[in-house]
Write an enzyme that holds these catalytic residues in place. Structure first.
Site, PDB file in Angstrom:
ATOM      1  N   ASP A   1       9.456  59.113  14.419  1.00 36.42           N
ATOM      2  CA  ASP A   1       8.697  60.216  15.028  1.00 36.42           C
ATOM      3  C   ASP A   1       8.378  60.011  16.592  1.00 36.42           C
ATOM      4  OD1 ASP A   1       8.439  61.506  12.638  1.00 36.42           O
ATOM      5  OD2 ASP A   1       6.456  60.641  12.352  1.00 36.42           O
TER       6      ASP A   1
ATOM      7  N   TYR B   1       5.691  69.403  14.983  1.00 38.26           N
ATOM      8  CA  TYR B   1       4.298  68.775  14.617  1.00 38.26           C
ATOM      9  C   TYR B   1       3.456  69.305  15.813  1.00 38.26           C
ATOM     10  CZ  TYR B   1       0.913  65.391  14.182  1.00 38.26           C
ATOM     11  OH  TYR B   1      -0.326  64.600  14.032  1.00 38.26           O
TER      12      TYR B   1
END
Length: 242
Positions: free
Chosen positions: A141, A239
């Site tokens: 991520d 996100y």
């Protein structure tokens, strides 16, 4: 030589806001256990090229404790690392890493913040000249792959900056482990770079702990590169709040 009081009012306002932000962000380094004593630093770019022909940078003063920092004590420099005359009574010298930060800003226009720490686990990986492998979804991520190692370079000129740029240009990772030294992180702004420093230490610690329990049939497992790419794209582009 640039004199802060002689710059346009709008630029002076930008510098004041940047000083306040950089001063506040320094509190995050001891808060997350990334520094000891006076080590480490945060800097930020002041984007004012259109107004005065060059951008500026704000950085921590050299050798000053974290509990002694304040916005007016942050040092303003040009992108050659020369201190700007600002009329403050302290006349503090900028960080010993100023030349490295300045080089990064000169060479990577997309960078708006640079952070250096001596966080324990990340420094341990740097001492081994060993990149941190991408074995966690958190790493995919945040870093898009491994955290690479940069060359050995000493403080005093722009050698460290050259190593940072050489290693991170074209790399997804915002963090580099400068060999035998420690982590430097970059970002579009200083807050992003501070977060990268926090996350760098977190994954350095977690992966190190995982490796200490390795046995021949039970080792840390790298993530598939295709999965890393998907996770990185989602985290960077989907996100959170947009």
């Amino acid at each position: 030589m640039l004199v802060l009081a002689e710059l346009p009012a709008a630029v002076q306002e930008q510098v004041a806001a940047c000083r306040a932000e950089v001063s506040a962000l320094h509190a995050e380094l001891p808060r997350w256990g990334l520094v000891v004593w006076t080590a480490g630093n945060v800097s930020a770019r002041v984007r004012c090229r259109e107004a005065i022909g060059t951008d500026l940078m704000v950085i921590k003063p050299s050798g000053v404790g974290y509990d002694e920092l304040a916005p007016e004590r942050m040092v303003v420099c040009d992108l050659d690392g020369n201190k700007i005359v600002d009329g403050t009574p302290d006349r503090l010298a900028p960080s010993s890493d100023t030349a490295a930060h300045a080089y990064v800003y000169r060479e990577m226009d997309e960078v708006g913040g640079v952070v250096h720490t001596h966080s324990t686990y990340a420094v341990a990986w740097a001492a081994r000249h060993e990149p941190i492998p991408c074995v966690l979804t958190m790493m995919a991520d945040e870093f898009g792959g491994e955290i690479p190692v940069g060359p050995v370079a000493v403080i005093g000129d722009d050698s460290i900056g050259r190593g940072i740029v050489e290693t991170l240009r074209g790399h997804t990772s915002p963090a580099v482990l400068m060999a035998n030294h420690g982590p430097f992180t970059i970002g579009p702004d200083a807050r992003f770079a501070v977060k990268a420093a926090v996350m760098c230490e977190e994954v350095a610690r977690t992966v190190q702990i995982a490796r200490t329990g390795q046995t021949p049939g039970n080792t840390v497992q790298p993530l598939d590169p295709a999965l890393v790419a998907r996770l990185y794209d989602r985290y960077q582009n989907v996100y959170g709040q947009r």
